[in-house]
Design a protein around this motif. Structure first.
Motif, PDB file in Angstrom:
ATOM      1  N   THR A 140       0.641  -1.164   0.000  1.00 25.32           N
ATOM      2  CA  THR A 140       0.006   0.092   0.010  1.00 25.32           C
ATOM      3  C   THR A 140       0.882   1.051  -0.003  1.00 25.32           C
ATOM      4  O   THR A 140       1.821   1.432   1.001  1.00 25.32           O
ATOM      5  CB  THR A 140      -0.946  -0.069   1.306  1.00 25.32           C
ATOM      6  OG1 THR A 140      -1.829  -1.116   1.061  1.00 25.32           O
ATOM      7  CG2 THR A 140      -1.865   1.284   1.384  1.00 25.32           C
ATOM      8  N   GLU A 142       0.986   5.571  -0.466  1.00 26.77           N
ATOM      9  CA  GLU A 142       0.262   6.892  -0.603  1.00 26.77           C
ATOM     10  C   GLU A 142       0.908   8.069  -0.910  1.00 26.77           C
ATOM     11  O   GLU A 142       2.190   8.104  -0.813  1.00 26.77           O
ATOM     12  CB  GLU A 142      -0.262   7.091   0.810  1.00 26.77           C
ATOM     13  CG  GLU A 142      -1.379   6.089   1.486  1.00 26.77           C
ATOM     14  CD  GLU A 142      -2.105   6.853   2.717  1.00 26.77           C
ATOM     15  OE1 GLU A 142      -1.371   7.774   3.334  1.00 26.77           O
ATOM     16  OE2 GLU A 142      -3.146   6.216   3.095  1.00 26.77           O
ATOM     17  N   ARG A 179      -4.018   6.883  -2.698  1.00 23.28           N
ATOM     18  CA  ARG A 179      -3.770   5.446  -2.202  1.00 23.28           C
ATOM     19  C   ARG A 179      -3.853   4.559  -3.552  1.00 23.28           C
ATOM     20  O   ARG A 179      -4.813   4.431  -3.992  1.00 23.28           O
ATOM     21  CB  ARG A 179      -4.508   5.053  -1.084  1.00 23.28           C
ATOM     22  CG  ARG A 179      -4.372   3.634  -0.564  1.00 23.28           C
ATOM     23  CD  ARG A 179      -5.212   3.103   0.810  1.00 23.28           C
ATOM     24  NE  ARG A 179      -4.595   3.747   1.783  1.00 23.28           N
ATOM     25  CZ  ARG A 179      -4.949   3.407   3.164  1.00 23.28           C
ATOM     26  NH1 ARG A 179      -5.893   2.427   3.077  1.00 23.28           N
ATOM     27  NH2 ARG A 179      -4.340   4.096   4.085  1.00 23.28           N
ATOM     28  N   ARG A 200      -7.347   8.918  -1.102  1.00 19.61           N
ATOM     29  CA  ARG A 200      -7.447   8.609   0.401  1.00 19.61           C
ATOM     30  C   ARG A 200      -7.929   9.638   1.269  1.00 19.61           C
ATOM     31  O   ARG A 200      -9.001   9.516   2.422  1.00 19.61           O
ATOM     32  CB  ARG A 200      -6.032   8.077   0.982  1.00 19.61           C
ATOM     33  CG  ARG A 200      -6.130   7.944   2.533  1.00 19.61           C
ATOM     34  CD  ARG A 200      -6.662   6.831   2.926  1.00 19.61           C
ATOM     35  NE  ARG A 200      -6.563   6.582   4.447  1.00 19.61           N
ATOM     36  CZ  ARG A 200      -7.340   7.204   5.178  1.00 19.61           C
ATOM     37  NH1 ARG A 200      -8.317   8.110   4.849  1.00 19.61           N
ATOM     38  NH2 ARG A 200      -6.946   7.219   6.483  1.00 19.61           N
ATOM     39  N   GLU A 201      -7.444  10.929   1.101  1.00 13.15           N
ATOM     40  CA  GLU A 201      -7.950  12.129   1.832  1.00 13.15           C
ATOM     41  C   GLU A 201      -8.031  13.278   0.683  1.00 13.15           C
ATOM     42  O   GLU A 201      -7.148  13.473   0.169  1.00 13.15           O
ATOM     43  CB  GLU A 201      -6.968  12.501   2.773  1.00 13.15           C
ATOM     44  CG  GLU A 201      -7.213  13.610   3.670  1.00 13.15           C
ATOM     45  CD  GLU A 201      -6.253  13.904   4.730  1.00 13.15           C
ATOM     46  OE1 GLU A 201      -6.320  14.727   5.598  1.00 13.15           O
ATOM     47  OE2 GLU A 201      -5.062  12.776   4.953  1.00 13.15           O
ATOM     48  N   TRP A 240     -11.872   7.527  -0.920  1.00 11.91           N
ATOM     49  CA  TRP A 240     -11.865   6.312   0.023  1.00 11.91           C
ATOM     50  C   TRP A 240     -12.926   6.313   0.953  1.00 11.91           C
ATOM     51  O   TRP A 240     -13.386   7.220   1.361  1.00 11.91           O
ATOM     52  CB  TRP A 240     -10.710   6.309   0.775  1.00 11.91           C
ATOM     53  CG  TRP A 240     -10.445   5.274   1.710  1.00 11.91           C
ATOM     54  CD1 TRP A 240     -10.736   4.963   3.077  1.00 11.91           C
ATOM     55  CD2 TRP A 240      -9.750   3.970   1.228  1.00 11.91           C
ATOM     56  NE1 TRP A 240     -10.117   3.692   3.326  1.00 11.91           N
ATOM     57  CE2 TRP A 240      -9.670   3.240   2.293  1.00 11.91           C
ATOM     58  CE3 TRP A 240      -9.238   3.383  -0.217  1.00 11.91           C
ATOM     59  CZ2 TRP A 240      -8.998   1.619   2.253  1.00 11.91           C
ATOM     60  CZ3 TRP A 240      -8.697   2.310  -0.051  1.00 11.91           C
ATOM     61  CH2 TRP A 240      -8.625   1.323   0.979  1.00 11.91           C
ATOM     62  N   ARG A 243     -12.871   2.504  -4.544  1.00 14.61           N
ATOM     63  CA  ARG A 243     -11.585   2.743  -5.073  1.00 14.61           C
ATOM     64  C   ARG A 243     -11.712   1.994  -6.595  1.00 14.61           C
ATOM     65  O   ARG A 243     -12.918   1.250  -6.966  1.00 14.61           O
ATOM     66  CB  ARG A 243     -10.600   1.404  -4.518  1.00 14.61           C
ATOM     67  CG  ARG A 243     -10.970   0.074  -4.497  1.00 14.61           C
ATOM     68  CD  ARG A 243     -12.062  -0.455  -3.419  1.00 14.61           C
ATOM     69  NE  ARG A 243     -11.953   0.091  -2.198  1.00 14.61           N
ATOM     70  CZ  ARG A 243     -11.728  -0.664  -1.316  1.00 14.61           C
ATOM     71  NH1 ARG A 243     -11.123  -1.906  -1.427  1.00 14.61           N
ATOM     72  NH2 ARG A 243     -11.725  -0.134  -0.050  1.00 14.61           N
ATOM     73  N   THR A 325     -10.634   2.863   8.841  1.00 14.45           N
ATOM     74  CA  THR A 325     -10.227   4.176   8.507  1.00 14.45           C
ATOM     75  C   THR A 325     -11.529   5.316   8.364  1.00 14.45           C
ATOM     76  O   THR A 325     -11.219   6.472   8.596  1.00 14.45           O
ATOM     77  CB  THR A 325      -9.609   4.206   6.863  1.00 14.45           C
ATOM     78  OG1 THR A 325     -10.702   3.772   6.193  1.00 14.45           O
ATOM     79  CG2 THR A 325      -8.297   3.375   6.937  1.00 14.45           C
TER      80      THR A 325
END
Length: 560
Positions: A140, A142, A179, A200-201, A240, A243, A325
């Protein structure tokens, strides 16, 4: 004679100056050596050493510890190949995002498509990369990305009245973290079967809308509706835990697709000490809650008028897709009627903090912005009761709340061993959890002083919120730490939606003085059947109650 004395004094002074200079130089040399050793020691320090020496609350706002590596080389090569990436990515974005735009199309719009889509000449910049440990079956990664581009994006909007408007999306500014999950690991080159891509963010997403050759404000509400649609499309298409799975080696990668993993049961109990947003009277608070900030997945409570300590006692359900998460966000607003509601404060809790199958009772402090950690202003608190129930048969976790299909509790009560798939196709039934609640008021501690003699004469009034049934303890005179050990039984018709309210009062000869209260839902005692615990008094500076609760259930059913 005077000459000789002068020579002797001069020699003595000279020697003293030399000795002093030597000592000064030695001292300066020692200080330089110690400083060099200190600098060398700081150079050998790790981030963890720095965190041990200085707690985070003492860091200035500009100090950031980063475990991400720089990517200057990647940005250099991306700039070179960006024209080719632009052409390929534009078609991919158009094909994947257009259906989502249509899904979230505003009611005042008949159709919403891309008329033109290119990403422009400015390539995004990757500002950092990190590898996330803990995944044994994959890798994984990021990537931090920042993009202030010059894309050419034009939306073809057709209103219900037949007016076509070309709306340009301009001044896009984006900062976020992508991600990449390389999974599963295989023996064939390139050593992984597929790559999953997700945002992811989303730290920042700014843009402006402009009608080509016109003014978007000519149609009231259109700009806000289109902007909300774009944000929902981004949230639902790539943010996220959503995906995009891209197969690299042919195979079945359905296990990598997004799937619900459980249900979060949330009871919005109450709030206290909310900031008053009204000049006349008090705020009219209501709450909005979500795990993913999509319109159809955001829950709204009822409005409690003119109250800074509202009690809602409302139950909501949320689908959980990644308990490790995701987090639950609560926003408390002041209802302004036809005007836009004003935010009082917000809070969040990470789902990974919840133990599956265990009720968690929490008070969350409200802040102005979840991104600003150092908000010292008191905006109030919100009281939640949370229960996370993972999916899957055989996990032994009972969900007592009503769901769209038969719950585990229903199947136990009905002696039903049919598979979950078959149970979900049955006619819906709601469980009415009926029983007897036995409450033992054991004692209290640190009751605030109420009398001139430095004592209080406390007693407790118990009541069920829905049925209105009441009882009260005896008065304990001249005590700030009273002991009652009295038990009261209440017949409860709907345990999952009722509340126990305990108010502590000070008895006076000519009246009574309010001290504080505790408000409890019955979910925990229904699940655990019996427990003993301490509860702090709300609306009181000090004081807490020790209670023993026991539940004797009798469930019945009704069709709905």
């Amino acid at each position: 004679m005077g000459f000789i004395v002068g020579v002797v004094i001069g020699l003595v002074v000279g020697v003293a100056i030399i000795i002093g200079f030597v000592k000064l130089e030695n001292s300066r040399s020692k200080l330089r050596s110690e400083l060099a050793n200190t600098v060398a020691a700081f150079a050998r320090m790790t981030v963890e050493d720095s965190r041990k020496l200085l707690p985070p609350e003492f860091y200035p706002s500009w100090v950031v510890f980063s475990e991400r590596q720089k990517l200057t080389w990647l940005n250099h090569h991306l700039t070179k190949i960006w024209p080719y990436v632009d052409e390929a990515a534009s078609e991919l974005i158009k094909a994947s995002v257009e259906p989502v735009l249509e899904q979230y199309r505003p009611a005042i719009v008949a159709s919403l498509t891309f008329s033109k889509l290119t990403l422009g000449t400015v390539a995004p910049q990757f500002t950092g990369v990190s590898i996330i440990d803990g995944d044994k079956n994959g890798v994984t990664m990021e990537l931090d990305m920042q993009w202030d581009g010059n894309p050419n994006i034009v939306l073809g909007v057709k209103t219900l009245v037949g007016v076509s408007l070309p709306i340009q999306v301009k001044n896009i500014g984006f900062t976020g973290v992508f991600r990449l999950i390389f999974r599963p690991l295989v023996e064939d080159f390139p050593c992984f079967g597929a790559v999953s891509v997700s945002l992811r963010e989303k730290k920042k997403l700014d843009f402006t809308l402009k009608v080509v050759g016109g003014d978007i404000s000519a149609i009231p509400g259109l700009s806000e509706a289109i902007e909300e649609t774009i944000r929902d499309a981004v949230e639902d298409s790539i943010t996220w835990p959503v995906r995009k799975v891209i197969p690299i080696i042919p195979g079945d990668y359905s296990d990598l697709e997004l799937k619900p993993v459980g249900m979060l049961e949330v009871k919005l109990v109450q709030a206290k000490n909310l900031t008053n947003k009204d000049l006349v009277g008090k705020s009219d608070p209501f709450a909005k809650m979500f795990i993913r900030p999509l319109r159809e997945k955001t829950k709204r409570s009822k409005t409690i008028n003119n109250d800074l300590n509202p009690i809602w006692n409302e139950h909501f359900e949320f689908v959980v897709e990644d308990a490790s998460t995701q987090h639950l966000v609560v926003r408390i607003y002041d209802d302004e009627g036809i005007q836009a509601s004003e935010l009082i404060g917000c809070a969040q809790i990470r789902l990974c903090e919840l133990e599956p199958g265990k009720v968690k009772d929490v008070w969350l402090k409200l802040v102005k912005d979840l991104e600003i950690q150092r908000d010292t202003k008191n905006r109030g608190e919100v009281h939640l009761e949370l229960l996370y129930v993972p999916y899957g048969s055989g996990n032994g976790i009972v969900n007592p709340f009503v769901t769209s299909s038969m719950t585990s509790l229903e199947r136990v009560l009905k002696n039903d061993t049919t598979d979950e798939e078959n149970a979900s196709s049955r006619k819906r039934k709601d469980v009415i959890v009926r029983g007897v609640l036995s409450v033992t008021v054991i004692s209290a501690e640190e009751i605030p002083i109420q009398d001139l003699m430095g004592k209080a004469d406390p007693y407790v009034v118990l009541s069920m919120k829905k049925s209105g049934a009441k009882s009260k303890t005896r008065v304990v005179n001249d005590s700030l730490n009273p002991v009652w050990n009295q038990t009261f039984d209440f017949v409860v018709e709907d345990g999952l939606h009722d509340m126990l309210v305990l108010e502590v009062w000070d008895h006076d000869t000519f009246g009574k003085d309010y001290i504080g209260r505790c408000i409890l839902t019955l979910t925990r005692v229904i699940m655990e059947e019996e427990y003993k615990d301490w509860y702090p008094l709300d609306e009181s500076k000090t004081g807490k109650l020790q209670l023993h609760l026991k539940w004797m259930a009798q469930s019945i059913y009704r069709d709905s």
